[in-house]
Structures are given as structure tokens and as C-alpha cells.
Scaffold this motif. Structure first.
Motif, PDB file in Angstrom:
ATOM      1  N   TRP A  78     -25.501 -15.921 -36.624  1.00  0.00           N
ATOM      2  CA  TRP A  78     -25.565 -15.725 -35.173  1.00  0.00           C
ATOM      3  C   TRP A  78     -24.223 -15.187 -34.708  1.00  0.00           C
ATOM      4  CZ3 TRP A  78     -27.256 -20.051 -31.197  1.00  0.00           C
ATOM      5  CH2 TRP A  78     -27.653 -19.441 -30.003  1.00  0.00           C
ATOM      6  N   LYS A  79     -24.198 -13.922 -34.341  1.00  0.00           N
ATOM      7  CA  LYS A  79     -22.965 -13.307 -33.856  1.00  0.00           C
ATOM      8  C   LYS A  79     -22.760 -13.702 -32.402  1.00  0.00           C
ATOM      9  CE  LYS A  79     -22.944  -9.410 -37.053  1.00  0.00           C
ATOM     10  NZ  LYS A  79     -23.082  -7.951 -37.233  1.00  0.00           N
ATOM     11  N   ARG A  80     -21.628 -14.368 -32.163  1.00  0.00           N
ATOM     12  CA  ARG A  80     -21.312 -14.878 -30.826  1.00  0.00           C
ATOM     13  C   ARG A  80     -19.955 -14.307 -30.419  1.00  0.00           C
ATOM     14  NH1 ARG A  80     -24.961 -18.000 -28.155  1.00  0.00           N
ATOM     15  NH2 ARG A  80     -23.933 -20.027 -28.151  1.00  0.00           N
ATOM     16  N   GLY A  81     -19.974 -13.256 -29.603  1.00  0.00           N
ATOM     17  CA  GLY A  81     -18.733 -12.585 -29.249  1.00  0.00           C
ATOM     18  C   GLY A  81     -18.425 -11.487 -30.238  1.00  0.00           C
ATOM     19  N   ASP A  82     -17.241 -10.910 -30.127  1.00  0.00           N
ATOM     20  CA  ASP A  82     -16.869  -9.823 -31.030  1.00  0.00           C
ATOM     21  C   ASP A  82     -15.418  -9.893 -31.486  1.00  0.00           C
ATOM     22  OD1 ASP A  82     -15.617  -9.169 -28.673  1.00  0.00           O
ATOM     23  OD2 ASP A  82     -16.809  -7.363 -28.296  1.00  0.00           O
ATOM     24  N   THR A  83     -14.747 -11.003 -31.228  1.00  0.00           N
ATOM     25  CA  THR A  83     -13.373 -11.175 -31.705  1.00  0.00           C
ATOM     26  C   THR A  83     -13.238 -12.559 -32.330  1.00  0.00           C
ATOM     27  OG1 THR A  83     -12.640 -12.029 -29.550  1.00  0.00           O
ATOM     28  CG2 THR A  83     -12.412  -9.650 -29.929  1.00  0.00           C
ATOM     29  N   GLY A  84     -12.195 -12.698 -33.174  1.00  0.00           N
ATOM     30  CA  GLY A  84     -11.968 -13.983 -33.821  1.00  0.00           C
ATOM     31  C   GLY A  84     -13.146 -14.378 -34.691  1.00  0.00           C
ATOM     32  N   VAL A  85     -13.376 -15.678 -34.784  1.00  0.00           N
ATOM     33  CA  VAL A  85     -14.496 -16.192 -35.570  1.00  0.00           C
ATOM     34  C   VAL A  85     -15.768 -16.025 -34.735  1.00  0.00           C
ATOM     35  CG1 VAL A  85     -15.515 -18.255 -36.597  1.00  0.00           C
ATOM     36  CG2 VAL A  85     -13.072 -17.814 -36.845  1.00  0.00           C
ATOM     37  N   TYR A  86     -16.612 -15.063 -35.099  1.00  0.00           N
ATOM     38  CA  TYR A  86     -17.801 -14.808 -34.288  1.00  0.00           C
ATOM     39  C   TYR A  86     -19.106 -14.807 -35.083  1.00  0.00           C
ATOM     40  CZ  TYR A  86     -17.764  -9.926 -35.864  1.00  0.00           C
ATOM     41  OH  TYR A  86     -17.796  -8.787 -36.624  1.00  0.00           O
ATOM     42  N   ALA A 100     -34.266 -22.028 -36.630  1.00  0.00           N
ATOM     43  CA  ALA A 100     -35.075 -20.846 -36.330  1.00  0.00           C
ATOM     44  C   ALA A 100     -35.845 -20.352 -37.546  1.00  0.00           C
ATOM     45  CB  ALA A 100     -34.185 -19.730 -35.795  1.00  0.00           C
ATOM     46  N   GLY A 101     -35.457 -20.827 -38.739  1.00  0.00           N
ATOM     47  CA  GLY A 101     -36.198 -20.456 -39.934  1.00  0.00           C
ATOM     48  C   GLY A 101     -35.385 -19.865 -41.057  1.00  0.00           C
ATOM     49  N   ALA A 102     -34.072 -19.812 -40.911  1.00  0.00           N
ATOM     50  CA  ALA A 102     -33.240 -19.269 -41.988  1.00  0.00           C
ATOM     51  C   ALA A 102     -33.250 -20.198 -43.188  1.00  0.00           C
ATOM     52  CB  ALA A 102     -31.808 -19.068 -41.503  1.00  0.00           C
ATOM     53  N   ASP A 103     -33.375 -19.614 -44.375  1.00  0.00           N
ATOM     54  CA  ASP A 103     -33.294 -20.395 -45.607  1.00  0.00           C
ATOM     55  C   ASP A 103     -31.852 -20.718 -45.965  1.00  0.00           C
ATOM     56  OD1 ASP A 103     -36.199 -20.217 -46.586  1.00  0.00           O
ATOM     57  OD2 ASP A 103     -35.685 -18.119 -46.243  1.00  0.00           O
ATOM     58  N   ILE A 104     -30.962 -19.801 -45.618  1.00  0.00           N
ATOM     59  CA  ILE A 104     -29.536 -19.928 -45.902  1.00  0.00           C
ATOM     60  C   ILE A 104     -28.791 -19.535 -44.638  1.00  0.00           C
ATOM     61  CG2 ILE A 104     -27.652 -19.233 -47.447  1.00  0.00           C
ATOM     62  CD1 ILE A 104     -29.847 -17.994 -49.274  1.00  0.00           C
ATOM     63  N   VAL A 105     -27.712 -20.230 -44.331  1.00  0.00           N
ATOM     64  CA  VAL A 105     -26.899 -19.875 -43.176  1.00  0.00           C
ATOM     65  C   VAL A 105     -25.617 -19.197 -43.651  1.00  0.00           C
ATOM     66  CG1 VAL A 105     -25.532 -20.770 -41.253  1.00  0.00           C
ATOM     67  CG2 VAL A 105     -27.816 -21.674 -41.685  1.00  0.00           C
ATOM     68  N   ALA A 106     -25.319 -18.044 -43.065  1.00  0.00           N
ATOM     69  CA  ALA A 106     -24.052 -17.357 -43.334  1.00  0.00           C
ATOM     70  C   ALA A 106     -23.105 -17.631 -42.173  1.00  0.00           C
ATOM     71  CB  ALA A 106     -24.281 -15.854 -43.475  1.00  0.00           C
ATOM     72  N   LEU A 107     -21.858 -17.920 -42.509  1.00  0.00           N
ATOM     73  CA  LEU A 107     -20.887 -18.171 -41.445  1.00  0.00           C
ATOM     74  C   LEU A 107     -19.511 -17.661 -41.833  1.00  0.00           C
ATOM     75  CD1 LEU A 107     -19.282 -20.801 -42.703  1.00  0.00           C
ATOM     76  CD2 LEU A 107     -21.161 -22.059 -41.677  1.00  0.00           C
ATOM     77  N   ASP A 108     -18.710 -17.406 -40.827  1.00  0.00           N
ATOM     78  CA  ASP A 108     -17.330 -16.967 -41.020  1.00  0.00           C
ATOM     79  C   ASP A 108     -16.561 -18.063 -41.742  1.00  0.00           C
ATOM     80  OD1 ASP A 108     -14.429 -16.789 -40.396  1.00  0.00           O
ATOM     81  OD2 ASP A 108     -14.988 -15.121 -39.099  1.00  0.00           O
ATOM     82  N   ALA A 109     -15.948 -17.707 -42.869  1.00  0.00           N
ATOM     83  CA  ALA A 109     -15.155 -18.672 -43.630  1.00  0.00           C
ATOM     84  C   ALA A 109     -13.734 -18.168 -43.802  1.00  0.00           C
ATOM     85  CB  ALA A 109     -15.794 -18.941 -44.982  1.00  0.00           C
ATOM     86  N   THR A 110     -13.268 -17.379 -42.838  1.00  0.00           N
ATOM     87  CA  THR A 110     -11.883 -16.921 -42.876  1.00  0.00           C
ATOM     88  C   THR A 110     -10.963 -18.076 -42.495  1.00  0.00           C
ATOM     89  OG1 THR A 110     -11.922 -16.151 -40.573  1.00  0.00           O
ATOM     90  CG2 THR A 110     -12.602 -14.582 -42.278  1.00  0.00           C
ATOM     91  N   ASP A 111      -9.672 -17.832 -42.602  1.00  0.00           N
ATOM     92  CA  ASP A 111      -8.726 -18.923 -42.328  1.00  0.00           C
ATOM     93  C   ASP A 111      -8.368 -19.042 -40.850  1.00  0.00           C
ATOM     94  OD1 ASP A 111      -7.141 -16.705 -41.973  1.00  0.00           O
ATOM     95  OD2 ASP A 111      -5.812 -17.113 -43.669  1.00  0.00           O
ATOM     96  N   ARG A 112      -9.137 -18.402 -39.991  1.00  0.00           N
ATOM     97  CA  ARG A 112      -8.896 -18.480 -38.549  1.00  0.00           C
ATOM     98  C   ARG A 112      -9.505 -19.763 -37.986  1.00  0.00           C
ATOM     99  NH1 ARG A 112     -11.275 -12.561 -37.262  1.00  0.00           N
ATOM    100  NH2 ARG A 112     -12.959 -13.481 -38.525  1.00  0.00           N
ATOM    101  N   ASP A 137     -18.768 -16.106 -45.494  1.00  0.00           N
ATOM    102  CA  ASP A 137     -18.301 -14.733 -45.329  1.00  0.00           C
ATOM    103  C   ASP A 137     -16.772 -14.743 -45.270  1.00  0.00           C
ATOM    104  OD1 ASP A 137     -20.918 -13.881 -45.205  1.00  0.00           O
ATOM    105  OD2 ASP A 137     -20.950 -13.629 -43.031  1.00  0.00           O
ATOM    106  N   VAL A 138     -16.122 -14.073 -46.222  1.00  0.00           N
ATOM    107  CA  VAL A 138     -14.663 -14.100 -46.304  1.00  0.00           C
ATOM    108  C   VAL A 138     -14.099 -12.690 -46.257  1.00  0.00           C
ATOM    109  CG1 VAL A 138     -14.778 -16.231 -47.657  1.00  0.00           C
ATOM    110  CG2 VAL A 138     -14.561 -14.019 -48.841  1.00  0.00           C
ATOM    111  N   SER A 139     -12.781 -12.629 -46.097  1.00  0.00           N
ATOM    112  CA  SER A 139     -12.104 -11.331 -46.057  1.00  0.00           C
ATOM    113  C   SER A 139     -11.069 -11.165 -47.158  1.00  0.00           C
ATOM    114  CB  SER A 139     -11.435 -11.122 -44.690  1.00  0.00           C
ATOM    115  OG  SER A 139     -10.374 -12.046 -44.486  1.00  0.00           O
ATOM    116  N   THR A 140     -10.681 -12.270 -47.816  1.00  0.00           N
ATOM    117  CA  THR A 140      -9.649 -12.206 -48.849  1.00  0.00           C
ATOM    118  C   THR A 140     -10.011 -13.106 -50.028  1.00  0.00           C
ATOM    119  OG1 THR A 140      -8.343 -14.068 -47.998  1.00  0.00           O
ATOM    120  CG2 THR A 140      -7.887 -11.879 -47.054  1.00  0.00           C
ATOM    121  N   PHE A 141      -9.298 -12.907 -51.110  1.00  0.00           N
ATOM    122  CA  PHE A 141      -9.496 -13.731 -52.304  1.00  0.00           C
ATOM    123  C   PHE A 141      -9.185 -15.198 -52.008  1.00  0.00           C
ATOM    124  CE2 PHE A 141      -7.727 -15.698 -56.164  1.00  0.00           C
ATOM    125  CZ  PHE A 141      -8.800 -15.542 -57.033  1.00  0.00           C
ATOM    126  N   ASP A 142      -8.056 -15.470 -51.349  1.00  0.00           N
ATOM    127  CA  ASP A 142      -7.680 -16.851 -51.061  1.00  0.00           C
ATOM    128  C   ASP A 142      -8.719 -17.548 -50.191  1.00  0.00           C
ATOM    129  OD1 ASP A 142      -5.392 -16.586 -52.562  1.00  0.00           O
ATOM    130  OD2 ASP A 142      -4.059 -16.256 -50.848  1.00  0.00           O
TER     131      ASP A 142
END
Length: 244
Positions: A78-86, A100-112, A137-142
Motif C-alpha cells: 500500500w503506497k501511502r505518500g511519495d516520500t520517505g517510507v511510503y 484485503a486478500g494478499a498472500d504476502i505483504v511487501a513493505l519498506d525495509a530501508t533504514d529510515r 523491500d530494500v535499497s542496499t546490501f546492509d
């Protein structure tokens, strides 16, 4: 005799069902021509007919419509906004996505910092208590390493190139994919700027558990822009040949 705990739930099986295959991201935002739950449900059906083994869908309304239309695993966000963790920024958002019916939830897992003040570990732990698997959902190896330590069931390269002020680099982040696949003991999902079948195949050969493709398949405006720009780059040869 096996206990119920020995058998994975349908939600837990969802990651296995997309192994080695294509997941199509069926998303349209407000203001775009294809925005609307019914249209995204048709897009998901088209993706399934084309050979996709799963879909990635944004927002509770679209998720519910797609869930009713296709039998394949639905990765919800669920995209909420367009900056930071969204991308599914709060635990409440994640629970709404699952309901709502998702089998798997994807979420921002950055360090923000997360808007609800919870840590990533607290968020994933709560979702696991609900029986919901999580793709981080990540942006870096760490961040990928940290997401696994927090309990993520899978890690995706979705946000590579999108967490700084600089424009994202062209092409997929194959280096990040390769590094995470070599280190993590959970599936690594390739996602982000994959625009050709060849790039998708390469991602799989580099260790991706599954490959998510969105804009190159489901965003006709962006696809048209690429073709139009290519034609503009060579000008109009016929116009040049026309006598004055």
C-alpha cells in the motif's frame, strides 16, 4: 502423525509457488489512464494468461479485486505518500493489505524511521503472529542483511536507487541482487528497472528466487514514451528528403 504446524499454510506456500518465475506488478496510480481496481484485475488476468506465476498489487481495493480474479499468489502493498517510507509504511497498513486478500505483504525495509514508530522487527513479528509472510523491500546490501535479521521471509531489491536525491541509475541493480543471493538464507526477489526479457532471465541466473516486472509490461504510457523518444532521437528522415 504430523501436526498442523508441520504443514505450511497457503500464505506460507505462496513464496514457493513463485519460485523461478515471473511476477507481474499490476499497479496504476490516481491520474493514470489505467487507474481503477477493475482495470487492474483485468491486467492481472492478462499477466496470468501470458505466463506470470504471481502478481504484485498496490492498495486494498485493487488487491481485493485482483484476489477475486486470479488464483495465483498476490504480493500486496500500500503506497501511502511519495516520500520517505511510503511502501506499506505502518503495521496497520500491512494488516489492511493482508485483510484485503494478499498472500504476502511487501513493505519498506530501508533504514529510515517508520511513521508509526515501530521497528522493522516489531512490525514483522506482529505480522508473523497474524500468519502473514513478509517481503522486505530494500535499497542496499546492509538493509537486506538487517531485514533478514528482523525476520523477513524474503528480501527484494525494489528500492535500490530510489532512496536518495539522485536519479536512479539505468538498468537493474544486478550487483545488489548477486550479493544478497550469495549471503541470505531466504529468497531474494529481483525487482526494479527490469525492462527486457533478457534482463529478467539474467536476474534469475544470478540467483533471484523470482523476478518482478512492472512498468515494462503494465504501464502503456511509459512504454509508449520510450518508443516515441527513440524515434525523436533520429529525427524524421522523410522530412529531410522532402524538397524545399
Amino acid at each position: 502423525m504430523h501436526s498442523a504446524q508441520d504443514h505450511p499454510t497457503p500464505r506460507e506456500e505462496a513464496l514457493g509457488r513463485i519460485a523461478g518465475s515471473l511476477v507481474v506488478s499490476c499497479q496504476a496510480l490516481p491520474g493514470e489512464p489505467l487507474f481503477g481496481a477493475g482495470i487492474m484485475a483485468r491486467m492481472a488476468v492478462a499477466a496470468l494468461q501470458g505466463g506470470a506465476s504471481g502478481v504484485r498489487v498496490n492498495g486494498p481495493e485493487d488487491i481485493a479485486a485482483v484476489r477475486a480474479a486470479v488464483p495465483v499468489p498476490v504480493i500486496g502493498l500500500w503506497k501511502r505518500g511519495d516520500t520517505g517510507v511510503y511502501i506499506t509504511p505502518t503495521l496497520a497498513d500491512a494488516r489492511t493489505v493482508a485483510a484485503a486478500g494478499a498472500d504476502i505483504v511487501a513493505l519498506d525495509a530501508t533504514d529510515r524511521p517508520r511513521p508509526d514508530g515501530l521497528t522493522l522487527t516489531e512490525t514483522i513479528t506482529a505480522l508473523h503472529a497474524d500468519g502473514v509472510p513478509v517481503i522486505a523491500d530494500v535499497s542496499t546490501f546492509d538493509e537486506g542483511i538487517a531485514a533478514r535479521a528482523a525476520g523477513a521471509d524474503a528480501v527484494a531489491t525494489t528500492l535500490s536507487g530510489y532512496t536518495t536525491e539522485d536519479p536512479p541509475p539505468p538498468g537493474p541493480d544486478f550487483a545488489l541482487l548477486t550479493a544478497l543471493a550469495a549471503r541470505l538464507d531466504v529468497p531474494v526477489i529481483a525487482e526494479g528497472r527490469i525492462s527486457t526479457p533478457q534482463e529478467a532471465a539474467r536476474a534469475l541466473s544470478l540467483g533471484a528466487h523470482a523476478v518482478v516486472v512492472g512498468g515494462a509490461i503494465t504501464r502503456p504510457t511509459a512504454i509508449t514514451e520510450r518508443f516515441a523518444a527513440a524515434l525523436r532521437s533520429v529525427g524524421n528522415p522523410l522530412a529531410e528528403e522532402t524538397p524545399a
